[in-house]
Design an enzyme around this catalytic site. Sequence first.
Site, PDB file in Angstrom:
ATOM      1  N   GLN A 213       0.830  -1.191   0.000  1.00  0.00           N
ATOM      2  CA  GLN A 213       0.000   0.000   0.000  1.00  0.00           C
ATOM      3  C   GLN A 213       0.870   1.248   0.000  1.00  0.00           C
ATOM      4  O   GLN A 213       2.080   1.188   0.239  1.00  0.00           O
ATOM      5  CB  GLN A 213      -0.948  -0.012   1.208  1.00  0.00           C
ATOM      6  CG  GLN A 213      -1.866  -1.227   1.218  1.00  0.00           C
ATOM      7  CD  GLN A 213      -2.935  -1.154   2.279  1.00  0.00           C
ATOM      8  OE1 GLN A 213      -3.433  -0.086   2.601  1.00  0.00           O
ATOM      9  NE2 GLN A 213      -3.306  -2.307   2.826  1.00  0.00           N
ATOM     10  N   GLU A 250      -4.524  -0.258   5.531  1.00  0.00           N
ATOM     11  CA  GLU A 250      -3.695   0.170   6.655  1.00  0.00           C
ATOM     12  C   GLU A 250      -4.248   1.479   7.205  1.00  0.00           C
ATOM     13  O   GLU A 250      -4.684   2.349   6.452  1.00  0.00           O
ATOM     14  CB  GLU A 250      -2.240   0.349   6.207  1.00  0.00           C
ATOM     15  CG  GLU A 250      -1.564  -0.966   5.851  1.00  0.00           C
ATOM     16  CD  GLU A 250      -0.069  -0.807   5.669  1.00  0.00           C
ATOM     17  OE1 GLU A 250       0.429   0.323   5.841  1.00  0.00           O
ATOM     18  OE2 GLU A 250       0.599  -1.808   5.370  1.00  0.00           O
ATOM     19  N   ALA A 332       6.081   8.316  11.182  1.00  0.00           N
ATOM     20  CA  ALA A 332       6.910   7.430  12.007  1.00  0.00           C
ATOM     21  C   ALA A 332       8.378   7.766  11.794  1.00  0.00           C
ATOM     22  O   ALA A 332       8.851   7.856  10.653  1.00  0.00           O
ATOM     23  CB  ALA A 332       6.645   5.971  11.652  1.00  0.00           C
ATOM     24  N   PHE A 334      12.324   7.470  11.423  1.00  0.00           N
ATOM     25  CA  PHE A 334      13.144   6.471  10.748  1.00  0.00           C
ATOM     26  C   PHE A 334      14.078   5.773  11.730  1.00  0.00           C
ATOM     27  O   PHE A 334      14.626   6.387  12.654  1.00  0.00           O
ATOM     28  CB  PHE A 334      13.985   7.128   9.656  1.00  0.00           C
ATOM     29  CG  PHE A 334      13.428   6.937   8.273  1.00  0.00           C
ATOM     30  CD1 PHE A 334      12.062   6.927   8.052  1.00  0.00           C
ATOM     31  CD2 PHE A 334      14.271   6.778   7.186  1.00  0.00           C
ATOM     32  CE1 PHE A 334      11.540   6.768   6.783  1.00  0.00           C
ATOM     33  CE2 PHE A 334      13.766   6.607   5.914  1.00  0.00           C
ATOM     34  CZ  PHE A 334      12.406   6.599   5.709  1.00  0.00           C
ATOM     35  N   LEU A 335      14.279   4.481  11.496  1.00  0.00           N
ATOM     36  CA  LEU A 335      15.325   3.737  12.181  1.00  0.00           C
ATOM     37  C   LEU A 335      16.675   4.097  11.571  1.00  0.00           C
ATOM     38  O   LEU A 335      16.734   4.647  10.468  1.00  0.00           O
ATOM     39  CB  LEU A 335      15.070   2.236  12.053  1.00  0.00           C
ATOM     40  CG  LEU A 335      13.907   1.674  12.878  1.00  0.00           C
ATOM     41  CD1 LEU A 335      13.483   0.319  12.335  1.00  0.00           C
ATOM     42  CD2 LEU A 335      14.295   1.567  14.335  1.00  0.00           C
ATOM     43  N   ASP A 401      -1.391  -9.345  11.127  1.00  0.00           N
ATOM     44  CA  ASP A 401      -0.433  -9.288  10.022  1.00  0.00           C
ATOM     45  C   ASP A 401       0.997  -9.262  10.549  1.00  0.00           C
ATOM     46  O   ASP A 401       1.761  -8.328  10.287  1.00  0.00           O
ATOM     47  CB  ASP A 401      -0.724  -8.045   9.167  1.00  0.00           C
ATOM     48  CG  ASP A 401       0.099  -8.013   7.893  1.00  0.00           C
ATOM     49  OD1 ASP A 401       0.368  -9.087   7.344  1.00  0.00           O
ATOM     50  OD2 ASP A 401       0.476  -6.909   7.452  1.00  0.00           O
ATOM     51  N   GLU A 406      12.080  -7.902  12.867  1.00  0.00           N
ATOM     52  CA  GLU A 406      13.464  -7.499  12.619  1.00  0.00           C
ATOM     53  C   GLU A 406      14.208  -7.252  13.928  1.00  0.00           C
ATOM     54  O   GLU A 406      13.597  -6.856  14.932  1.00  0.00           O
ATOM     55  CB  GLU A 406      13.514  -6.226  11.759  1.00  0.00           C
ATOM     56  CG  GLU A 406      12.872  -6.383  10.390  1.00  0.00           C
ATOM     57  CD  GLU A 406      12.928  -5.109   9.577  1.00  0.00           C
ATOM     58  OE1 GLU A 406      13.639  -4.159   9.998  1.00  0.00           O
ATOM     59  OE2 GLU A 406      12.272  -5.038   8.524  1.00  0.00           O
TER      60      GLU A 406
END
Length: 549
Positions: A213, A250, A332, A334-335, A401, A406
């Site tokens: 999506q 989502e 959100a 970022f990592l 889902d 990770e």
Amino acid sequence: MYWFRSKKLKERLALGFGASLVLFTLLLVIDLQMDLGVSRGEFTPSHARIRYANQEDKSGIYNEFHRRYLAKSNASGSKEYLTTNPHTHRGHTDTSGPGYPAKAATTAPPPHDRFKDLTTLVVAPRNRRHPEPHEKIIVKEDLLQDDIDESNPTLADLLDLAPGPNASNLERFQLRISKRELYRKGDHLVNAVVDDMVRLPIMHVVQKEGGTQLKLIIDYPNDIHALFKPMRFPREQQTLPNHFYFTDYERHTAEIAAFHLDRLLDFRRAMPVTGRILNITTEIYQIGDEGLLKTFFVSPSNNLCFHGKCSYYCDTSHAICGNPDTLEGSFAAFLPTQPDTQRKVWRHPWRRSYHKRRKAQWETDADYCTMVRDIPPYDEGRRLLDLMDMAVFDFLTGNMDRHHYETFKIFGNETFPIHLDHGRGFGRPFHDELSILAPVLQCCLIRSSTLETLLKYHNGPKPLSEAMRESMGTDPIAPVLWEPHLVALDRRVAIVLQAIRDCVRKSRDEEDGQQLVGDDAVVGDGSSNTLDRDNGKQQPPGNGFYRGS
């Protein structure tokens, strides 16, 4: 037969083709009915029908819990339909109109169960340093603060880096990610990162590649990035009855709520997420990537819309539209993206089949957890306990889902799984999907710190719904969740506690059962050795309590 032979060849072929077509249609109808199933005159997807792991032996805790609570949960108002009340609005809290289950007129609410038996499991070992002779309790000394700090290094420690004088709040946050959590309890940088995503100007927008999506990558000044998920429909809209979990929309609100829930449960494994209201014209269209701009158009209602390019729902009929050009969404943080902070992707042991007819192995194998316990990294260390936490977290949000997770490679296997991708949560407030709790129910395993947190919210003085309402109250798009979703959180907390109680009772009835409590302890069924999260050592099986360090 003589009549058929008397026909010409073309007529024979036509008759044969017609007969084949009728037969094919009949087979298609039969297959459709087997695929969807028929329940009370309505079609329901096959994954909604409970199939016990072992039909011949239904004595397992997983099957017993499903039989007892699934019917009660569904009978109490697990209804799926679209809210069509024209008076509903964002944050609507009236539970008397359409979209809510009917209220019983005369039924008195059951008395509040405080789960004192479970509270004893958590509190008793802390009040006693020396066990009674008949209680086979192993109490470990608490780690010193210096040992704790040494065993919980940050990315800055391992990479030998320090934030520069001009480093952004996000860069400082990323360097403080540690082996055990994304951020420490009470870390002020969390709110600073959220504030930056809300107030900083947007410099550039590009669509994120991959995924099913539409998602946009937002670039801020000072090399700050965020992942944007746009609003698609009102908060009151539930998951469509005929949507599978892998084709559901989502929700931007689910991402925001999941971050707050993760922090309230003291997991601290989800990156900061916030809501923000955008002007599509000035903050997306005028600074967007060329490929994204080609999908913009003006709807018949004179609203500015775009749809991007992705696997699902990226076409004109599923476009994202402003009002007329105002749009809200989730942002959100970022990592870390440096090469030394790469992440390893793990296939979740309780992954669903993602097929409309096939079942996953854990849905058909009664001894599935025993097999998982023998496979690294679940045979020792903290990882299996982390998956129990994740199962509780997903059950509270209703997220089915969870196919992969990770971890940071630099921390090795003794680190936490990152809580990512919660967009398909908070979609069915009147339905409790017990299959999400399969890891806990099949393994009879849970951290005592998680159990203690659930008991705290269940017994008050502040329930989880109220804590969530307060935590999300400062978000720019508050109220974030539809009120029935908050009510569902309190109901699901009680369901998890009841599941743990059933595990404890089952273990007490068995001679080889075991009960484990403490900071990182578990309730087990004696099928394998006990796991201690922090030191990764295996504890000896047996009846009694075990306290983690």
